[in-house]
Design an enzyme around this catalytic site. Sequence first.
Site, short mmCIF file in Angstrom:
data_model
loop_
_atom_site.label_atom_id
_atom_site.label_comp_id
_atom_site.label_asym_id
_atom_site.label_seq_id
_atom_site.Cartn_x
_atom_site.Cartn_y
_atom_site.Cartn_z
N TYR A 45 -12.21 4.62 13.56
CA TYR A 45 -10.50 5.45 12.47
C TYR A 45 -11.17 6.63 12.18
O TYR A 45 -9.20 7.02 12.51
CB TYR A 45 -11.00 4.29 10.76
CG TYR A 45 -9.90 5.05 9.49
CD1 TYR A 45 -9.11 4.19 10.23
CD2 TYR A 45 -10.24 6.01 8.98
CE1 TYR A 45 -8.15 4.84 9.11
CE2 TYR A 45 -9.06 6.33 8.21
CZ TYR A 45 -8.10 5.79 8.44
OH TYR A 45 -6.60 6.02 7.40
N PRO A 74 -3.04 12.46 3.89
CA PRO A 74 -3.56 12.09 2.36
C PRO A 74 -5.26 11.93 2.58
O PRO A 74 -6.14 11.46 3.77
CB PRO A 74 -3.33 10.53 2.48
CG PRO A 74 -3.07 10.11 3.40
CD PRO A 74 -3.17 10.63 4.28
N GLY A 109 0.73 -1.16 0.60
CA GLY A 109 0.12 0.04 -0.49
C GLY A 109 0.92 1.27 -0.60
O GLY A 109 1.52 1.48 -0.34
N ASP A 142 6.53 -4.96 9.91
CA ASP A 142 5.05 -5.38 8.99
C ASP A 142 5.05 -6.65 9.69
O ASP A 142 5.42 -7.59 10.36
CB ASP A 142 4.67 -4.86 7.31
CG ASP A 142 3.53 -4.59 7.37
OD1 ASP A 142 2.42 -5.82 7.41
OD2 ASP A 142 3.62 -4.36 5.78
N SER A 169 -5.11 10.69 8.79
CA SER A 169 -6.04 11.20 6.87
C SER A 169 -6.69 12.64 6.80
O SER A 169 -6.90 12.69 8.47
CB SER A 169 -7.09 10.02 7.45
OG SER A 169 -8.53 10.14 6.71
N ASN A 175 3.16 4.49 9.29
CA ASN A 175 2.12 4.64 8.52
C ASN A 175 1.20 3.67 8.34
O ASN A 175 0.24 3.34 8.60
CB ASN A 175 2.79 4.18 7.24
CG ASN A 175 2.10 3.82 5.92
OD1 ASN A 175 1.50 4.09 5.26
ND2 ASN A 175 2.20 1.97 6.11
N LEU A 214 -8.84 9.36 0.79
CA LEU A 214 -8.62 8.51 -0.05
C LEU A 214 -8.18 8.04 -1.45
O LEU A 214 -7.92 8.93 -2.40
CB LEU A 214 -10.61 7.90 -0.94
CG LEU A 214 -10.27 6.46 -1.57
CD1 LEU A 214 -10.39 5.12 -0.03
CD2 LEU A 214 -11.78 6.52 -1.38
N ASP A 249 5.09 -5.76 14.64
CA ASP A 249 3.67 -5.97 15.69
C ASP A 249 3.78 -4.78 15.66
O ASP A 249 4.75 -3.70 17.12
CB ASP A 249 3.45 -6.91 16.76
CG ASP A 249 1.70 -6.39 16.80
OD1 ASP A 249 1.38 -5.22 16.48
OD2 ASP A 249 1.41 -7.46 17.16
N VAL A 250 3.47 -3.36 15.06
CA VAL A 250 3.24 -2.58 15.86
C VAL A 250 2.51 -1.72 17.30
O VAL A 250 2.43 -1.09 18.24
CB VAL A 250 2.76 -0.36 15.14
CG1 VAL A 250 3.54 -1.10 13.74
CG2 VAL A 250 1.22 -0.93 14.91
#
Length: 252
Positions: free
Chosen positions: A156, A186, A16, A36, A143, A88, A188, A61-62
């Site tokens: 979210y 960002p 992504g 990741d 976002s 991210n 979408l 794992d964050v």
Amino acid sequence: MNTRTRVALITGGATGLGRAMAERLAADGLRIVIGDLRGAQEAAQAIQDQHGVDCLGLRMDVTDAVSIQETVDAAAARFGGIDVLVNNAALFSTLVNRPFDQYDAEEWMQVMRVNTLGPFLCAKAVAPHMKRQRWGRIINVASTSALKGLANMAHYVTSKGAVITFTRVLARELGAWEITANAIAPGLTLSDQILQNDAHVQQFGEAIRKSRSIQRDAYPSDLVGTVSFLAGNDSAFMTGQTLCVEGGAVFV
Ligand SMILES: NC(=O)c1ccc[n+]([C@@H]2O[C@H](COP(=O)([O-])OP(=O)(O)OC[C@H]3O[C@@H](n4cnc5c(N)ncnc54)[C@H](O)[C@@H]3O)[C@@H](O)[C@H]2O)c1
């Protein structure tokens, strides 16, 4: 400031938007660490093969402080430190959109764990390296949905509001060491994963396009220049800011 080739840790960088950001920073000449849950080693190898910079991919794992510390320690042992953190990793493309009162507490907490606890733990783990060298860049992926109050993704959207606020606190607390913390927001953006989860595009796509000053779809390539700027020397006197990269959908 040190003279080592800089090292960037990109969480959730195997796929992504994180993958696109990692590729851009590699193209800029930085060494890359991908942390990741899955696919980190393969992504790091592919970026190394394509850009000819040293890359390291580690399962991380964050939400797990031990796992993060192991990644940071391994990166420091291999490359001598961490200069840039891109927070991210988040739960997004796999989430189901519903009115707020149809989420249960565990769904809410799971999004908060990944999207807000994660950036906190990662910033905490890299800060000692950045303080020691009196240089660092923390780039949090927020976002524009948090600024719009987008309906039907309450957990979210709320988590991304927290990311923006945390960015401001980090800026205040780390400025003394010439460490900047900024957020990129960002809207979408059509990564491969988003295109696979058609529901987001079906539900929001047309309205979001129309809400933009530049009325078109957004792609990962639209974001990476801002990340490159925030990771480098040219953004040295800018901190605590949220840069909205969504074709002029919101103005802050
Ligand atoms: N794509 C969009 O439209 C959009 C819009 C605004 C903001 N964002 C933000 O951009 C970032 C990337 O989004 P994306 O669309 O590429 O998301 P994605 O869901 O496609 O990728 C997220 C990545 O994070 C990883 N990840 C998830 N949980 C993790 C954990 N606990 N530990 C480590 N890694 C984990 C996943 O494995 C995956 O590689 C996220 O912060 C997202 O909120 C995306």
